[in-house]
Design an enzyme around this catalytic site. Structure first.
Site, PDB file in Angstrom:
ATOM      1  N   SER A 104      33.639  -0.576 -25.384  1.00  0.00           N
ATOM      2  CA  SER A 104      35.049  -0.851 -25.612  1.00  0.00           C
ATOM      3  C   SER A 104      35.696  -1.498 -24.393  1.00  0.00           C
ATOM      4  CB  SER A 104      35.768   0.443 -26.017  1.00  0.00           C
ATOM      5  OG  SER A 104      37.109   0.199 -26.346  1.00  0.00           O
ATOM      6  N   ASP A 245      41.184  -5.342 -27.030  1.00  0.00           N
ATOM      7  CA  ASP A 245      40.253  -4.738 -26.090  1.00  0.00           C
ATOM      8  C   ASP A 245      38.853  -5.288 -26.337  1.00  0.00           C
ATOM      9  OD1 ASP A 245      39.638  -3.411 -28.435  1.00  0.00           O
ATOM     10  OD2 ASP A 245      39.679  -1.402 -27.568  1.00  0.00           O
ATOM     11  N   ASP A 247      35.977  -4.397 -27.713  1.00  0.00           N
ATOM     12  CA  ASP A 247      35.316  -4.382 -29.019  1.00  0.00           C
ATOM     13  C   ASP A 247      36.273  -4.732 -30.144  1.00  0.00           C
ATOM     14  OD1 ASP A 247      36.659  -1.971 -28.665  1.00  0.00           O
ATOM     15  OD2 ASP A 247      35.242  -0.811 -29.845  1.00  0.00           O
ATOM     16  N   ASP A 249      38.811  -3.439 -31.621  1.00  0.00           N
ATOM     17  CA  ASP A 249      39.355  -2.538 -32.639  1.00  0.00           C
ATOM     18  C   ASP A 249      40.798  -2.144 -32.330  1.00  0.00           C
ATOM     19  OD1 ASP A 249      38.749  -0.912 -30.459  1.00  0.00           O
ATOM     20  OD2 ASP A 249      37.926   0.721 -31.666  1.00  0.00           O
TER      21      ASP A 249
END
Length: 452
Positions: A104, A245, A247, A249
């Site tokens: 992440s 961010d 990743d 999500d």
């Protein structure tokens, strides 16, 4: 080489796995986690969908994890490069367990693993992740599987992009000029597919996939990581700026003047629009969201339900209440029609739809919802967390309503605050909201002094 249980206890967190590549997380450990995941989540066989982000170590870790899973008789569908919300989508449409290799927003030296059951049902420490952690060191002692699983590849990017677009009225979309900072993360891979053919003019910042993060960390929660986006928005006369961010999500926004817009305000805008399409529906918000969120839900005719912080709690409560949407203060937005999973891409597109409909920049869109002064999340390293919470609770015992559902929430005539232990770090987290800046600052400083 055997897997060290102490390392596993260090890197397996409440909701996922995070560790330093090489020192803690390597191919043998990933393989053991793959075998343990297959055994715990799919004891009778089945399918496991695996995706990974752009970090240099992600492909090899995902490959080792796949080897471990197929050795236990589980078939693996490899979707390759993906955002985390794309992985959840794949788990939902394929009805397969899911594994996403990503750290992440963590620095470049880290990697990690997020898991879900078929249908994107979350896996946390008390719902399977702890069992996987404990089994991994001894997984080779299990009886061999009757058959080896098969690995296949499937690119679901276009199907995911079409799914994201299904949350807005494509025929009614108007033009919006938007700057998007991907932070060299997965938004650079997914965003172009999502907005292809839409009347949005995107100014891309750092779309090249690069897990070394050469421009800035992919963590929009930190103000310094928004500076490039803020400058680009102002210089280019954009109506809105978006930052994802690593990743992708989570999504964060700045207005046309480069000012950060809180996740509560974005959540209120999205909730308002979804309730217009689903009158009377339930919407969840976590207990750190601004009061403007439940007020907006109720004003729109919806049912507002408060939840604890944390995606596993939120997704479980969504299933119990059939909520259409959930807002989390940290930039996560959950959608019932997205298998109750969070998606930065869907939230971003609904927000752009709101800006397009208004024919106005983001500051004007959020102005009706911007009613309170908030502290933002303040973190305090405290050795005796329980003692600090008791001290604060005693000081406010006779000054308002006290709730201990998730840490300590106190509502006073001056405003409210929540003080809770972090799920992932040795910190107490403080959030304060009041009618104005002066009241908020006074309440914030009083609680902070008691904490110390």
């Amino acid at each position: 080489m055997p897997v060290d249980p102490d390392v596993l206890h260090a890197i397996v967190k409440a909701y996922d796995v995070r560790g330093l590549v090489g020192e803690q997380l390597d191919a043998p450990l990933a393989r053991a986690l793959g075998a343990a995941t297959a055994h715990v989540l799919l004891p009778d066989g089945g399918r496991l969908v695996v995706g990974h982000d752009m970090r240099p170590s992600s492909p090899s870790l995902a490959h080792a994890f796949t080897d471990g899973a197929t050795a236990r008789g589980v078939d693996v569908v490899d979707i390759g490069l993906a955002s985390t919300d794309q992985l959840y989508f794949a788990s939902g449409i394929l009805d397969a367990a899911g594994a996403m290799f990503t750290a992440s927003h963590n620095p470049a030296g880290y990697n990690g693993l997020k898991l879900c059951r078929p249908g994107a049902v979350p896996v946390a420490i008390d719902t399977g992740l702890g069992d996987i952690r404990d089994l991994a060191p001894t997984v080779d002692d299990l009886p061999p599987a009757e058959r080896a699983g098969q690995r296949s590849e499937q690119d679901l990017t276009d199907r995911f992009a079409a799914h994201v677009r299904s949350f807005v009225d494509l025929d009614a979309l108007g033009a919006v000029r938007v700057a998007v900072d991907a932070g060299n993360g997965m938004a650079g891979h997914v965003w172009p597919a999502v907005v292809e053919g839409l009347p949005f003019e995107t100014t891309p910042l750092f779309f090249a996939l690069d897990g070394s993060f050469p421009n800035h960390p992919a963590n929009p929660l930190e103000p310094e990581n928004l500076r490039d986006l803020q400058a680009a928005v102002v210089a280019g006369d954009h109506a809105v700026g978006l930052a994802f961010d690593g990743d992708a999500d989570r999504v964060f926004a700045v207005d046309e003047r480069g000012r950060p817009v809180s996740s509560s305000l974005i959540g209120a805008v999205v909730a308002d629009r979804l309730l217009a399409r689903h009158p009377g529906a339930t919407v969840l918000y976590n207990l750190i969201c601004s009061d403007t969120v439940p007020e907006t839900i109720e004003a729109a005719g919806g049912r507002a339900v408060r939840t604890r912080v944390g995606h596993s709690f939120i997704k479980r409560r969504m299933a119990e209440t059939d909520a259409i949407f959930a807002v989390e203060h940290s930039g996560h937005y959950y959608f019932r029609d997205n298998f109750r999973a969070d998606s930065g891409m869907i939230a971003a597109l609904v927000l752009l739809e709101a800006v397009a409909d208004a024919g106005a920049p983001l500051s004007e869109v959020v102005a009706p919802y911007d009613r309170y002064a908030a502290s933002g999340e303040r973190n305090y390293a405290v050795a005796d967390q329980a003692g600090a919470l008791e001290r604060v609770a005693a000081a406010f015992a006779d000054r308002g309503s006290v709730d201990t559902e998730d840490g300590l929430t106190v509502v006073t005539d001056r405003g409210w605050f929540n003080l809770r232990p972090s799920n992932t770090e040795p910190l107490l987290r403080l959030n304060v909201e009041a009618a104005d800046e002066q009241g908020m600052a006074a309440l914030r400083d009083e609680v902070a002094e008691l904490v110390h």
